[in-house]
Design an enzyme around this catalytic site. Structure first.
Site, PDB file in Angstrom:
ATOM      1  N   GLU A 263       0.854  -1.194   0.000  1.00  0.00           N
ATOM      2  CA  GLU A 263       0.000   0.000   0.000  1.00  0.00           C
ATOM      3  C   GLU A 263       0.885   1.237   0.000  1.00  0.00           C
ATOM      4  O   GLU A 263       1.823   1.334   0.798  1.00  0.00           O
ATOM      5  CB  GLU A 263      -0.911   0.069   1.242  1.00  0.00           C
ATOM      6  CG  GLU A 263      -2.091  -0.858   1.254  1.00  0.00           C
ATOM      7  CD  GLU A 263      -2.940  -0.654   2.500  1.00  0.00           C
ATOM      8  OE1 GLU A 263      -2.775   0.389   3.178  1.00  0.00           O
ATOM      9  OE2 GLU A 263      -3.755  -1.536   2.816  1.00  0.00           O
ATOM     10  N   GLU A 317     -13.644   5.201  -0.557  1.00  0.00           N
ATOM     11  CA  GLU A 317     -14.458   4.254   0.215  1.00  0.00           C
ATOM     12  C   GLU A 317     -15.166   5.005   1.343  1.00  0.00           C
ATOM     13  O   GLU A 317     -14.543   5.407   2.323  1.00  0.00           O
ATOM     14  CB  GLU A 317     -13.580   3.132   0.775  1.00  0.00           C
ATOM     15  CG  GLU A 317     -12.873   2.330  -0.314  1.00  0.00           C
ATOM     16  CD  GLU A 317     -11.859   1.355   0.262  1.00  0.00           C
ATOM     17  OE1 GLU A 317     -12.279   0.319   0.818  1.00  0.00           O
ATOM     18  OE2 GLU A 317     -10.640   1.644   0.171  1.00  0.00           O
ATOM     19  N   LYS A 320     -15.130   4.042   5.450  1.00  0.00           N
ATOM     20  CA  LYS A 320     -13.922   3.984   6.265  1.00  0.00           C
ATOM     21  C   LYS A 320     -14.009   5.027   7.373  1.00  0.00           C
ATOM     22  O   LYS A 320     -14.358   6.184   7.135  1.00  0.00           O
ATOM     23  CB  LYS A 320     -12.687   4.221   5.394  1.00  0.00           C
ATOM     24  CG  LYS A 320     -12.462   3.130   4.358  1.00  0.00           C
ATOM     25  CD  LYS A 320     -11.066   3.199   3.776  1.00  0.00           C
ATOM     26  CE  LYS A 320     -10.056   2.752   4.809  1.00  0.00           C
ATOM     27  NZ  LYS A 320      -8.679   2.710   4.239  1.00  0.00           N
ATOM     28  N   GLU A 326      -9.271   9.494   5.116  1.00  0.00           N
ATOM     29  CA  GLU A 326      -9.430   8.042   5.066  1.00  0.00           C
ATOM     30  C   GLU A 326     -10.413   7.605   3.987  1.00  0.00           C
ATOM     31  O   GLU A 326     -10.314   6.496   3.469  1.00  0.00           O
ATOM     32  CB  GLU A 326      -9.890   7.512   6.429  1.00  0.00           C
ATOM     33  CG  GLU A 326      -8.849   7.597   7.512  1.00  0.00           C
ATOM     34  CD  GLU A 326      -7.609   6.777   7.174  1.00  0.00           C
ATOM     35  OE1 GLU A 326      -7.765   5.614   6.752  1.00  0.00           O
ATOM     36  OE2 GLU A 326      -6.487   7.293   7.324  1.00  0.00           O
TER      37      GLU A 326
END
Length: 450
Positions: A263, A317, A320, A326
């Site tokens: 990541e 997303e 999250k 985030e």
């Protein structure tokens, strides 16, 4: 026929020296912690359109596995921390999971890695003791199915697994995790599996902007940071973070374990105090990252070393938790429109036309083994490079990416050139008792006739 053989050998040797035999790749993380994402089939089509060949998912969702079938895309799948207990306790649990979740879809779905647990040293509950037993059981299940050489088993880490990361040469693992790390590293070394790490220069800048410049974090620095212990020069934060892991591994005498970045990325939006989380910075970071990786640059401590990197992430997303950043790491919105423009092709010094038989190479210097040297002298030079010369020669071992062509000259050329590049590309670094030869490859086209 002889001419064709010479050209094939020359091409293979050149590609070996350039690191293409184990060339670096860019992948994408396909997280699904959201309630507004497109179907897996549509996500796969987007990934295919981007010409991305490596994807990480965080579970073994059957619909996702089916969507990747017959695409040729290599898939890294995950076993979440919540499943570590049953996987670590009983071999039958790993066997049943493999039978139900993997074997029905393999090899149509090209699964190449299984991550057992994720960043367990950061987990709110201490599950680290379960990781290696769970990994062992998963590996045993794969071996029973005859897949242990085709699917690698590992686990992912945050950079928090280190107690020191600056300067990179002082990189050291946190002693609090010694009981977990020792058997883990022994497993990785024995099974030839990579050390998987999630590295985020964004957080290093956000949390310590007085010590880390934005340009340094974004691969845009015009100056260099010198490691006082090694004299190595760093122009970006990611290289420094990765090398701190390398030095931590070397400090424990695990020199053959490869590193893979599972990541990294940059958010395009953040909370009010996250002023660096912008589309412009995200675009700059990921564009420069792709170029850095595809060029097979390696890191200062491991120049030219293979470095596979997964960008986080494909989509924003919305489920999250935490700060606004985030939920805004994606390259795309859930409606599949891009957050910012990104080019996955990069601009490398080597262009390989995968659709044909032409390879173009920009001019540069290399050190190769003299084809007229005696076998004894070549062997002595190879043994020295892989021993006292501290060259990582694992890629030229049997079944590894640079083993072919299987000849002493080819293997010695790989080792000689690795040492040469790591030690300033000077004439003396290509001596090897007179068996090393400096070559300069000018721009040319090597044609392999079928």
């Amino acid at each position: 026929m002889a001419r064709g053989f010479r050209l094939i050998f020359a091409t293979s040797l050149l590609l070996m020296l350039l690191g293409i035999c184990n060339g670096s790749t860019i992948g994408i993380c396909y997280g699904r912690n959201a309630d507004d994402l497109p179907t897996p089939e549509k996500a796969v089509e987007l990934i295919k359109n981007l010409n991305i060949n490596s994807v990480r998912i965080y579970d073994s969702n059957i619909q996702v596995l089916k969507a990747f079938a017959n695409t040729g895309i290599e898939l890294m799948i995950g076993i979440p921390n919540s499943d570590l207990l049953p996987f670590s306790q009983f071999q039958t649990n790993a066997d049943t999971w493999l039978k139900n979740n993997i074997l029905p879809y393999y090899p149509a779905t090209k699964i190449t890695y299984i991550t057992v647990g994720a960043e367990v040293t950061e987990a709110p509950t201490n599950v680290s003791a379960m990781v290696v037993p769970a990994m062992t059981n998963v590996y045993t299940a794969l071996r029973k199915a005859g897949l242990h050489r085709k699917i690698k088993v590992s686990t992912t880490h945050s950079l928090g697994v280190l107690s020191r990361s600056y300067p990179p040469s002082a990189g050291a693992f946190n002693s609090r995790h010694a009981g977990f790390l020792k058997p883990l590293l022994e497993f990785l070394a024995e099974k030839q599996s990579p050390f998987l790490v999630n590295t985020y220069p964004y957080y290093a800048y956000r949390d310590s902007s007085s010590n880390v410049s934005l340009d340094y974090a974004l691969f845009e620095s015009s100056s260099e940071v010198i490691d006082p212990n090694t004299g190595l020069l760093y122009t970006n934060m990611l290289d420094a973070q990765i090398d701190s892991i390398y030095f931590a591994l070397m400090g424990l005498n695990f020199k053959t374990i490869k590193i893979m970045v599972t990541e990294t990325g940059w958010p395009s939006k953040g909370s009010p105090k996250e002023t660096a989380a912008t589309p412009e910075n995200a675009q700059t970071y990921n564009t420069n990252l792709i170029r850095h990786v595809i060029n097979n640059t390696g890191t200062p401590a491991k120049p030219g070393e293979e470095l596979d990197v997964y960008i986080f992430s494909l989509f924003n997303e919305n489920r999250k938790p935490g700060l606004d950043s985030e939920r805004n790491w994606g390259l795309y919105y859930p409606d599949q429109t891009s957050v910012y423009n990104i080019d996955f092709s990069g601009k490398g010094t080597v262009d390989v036309n995968t659709g044909g038989n032409l390879t173009t190479v920009n001019g540069t210097s290399w050190c190769i083994a003299s084809p007229t040297a005696s076998e004894k002298d070549l062997r002595n030079g190879l043994d020295w490079a892989c021993g006292s010369g501290n060259v990582d020669c694992s890629p030229i071992q049997p079944s590894q990416p640079c083993f072919q062509p299987d000849s002493l000259v080819s293997h010695a050329s790989y080792a000689f050139n690795s040492y040469y590049q790591q030690n300033g590309a000077t004439d003396i670094a290509c001596s090897f008792g007179g068996t090393g030869v400096n070559e300069r490859f000018q721009p040319q086209v090597l044609i392999v006739y079928s």
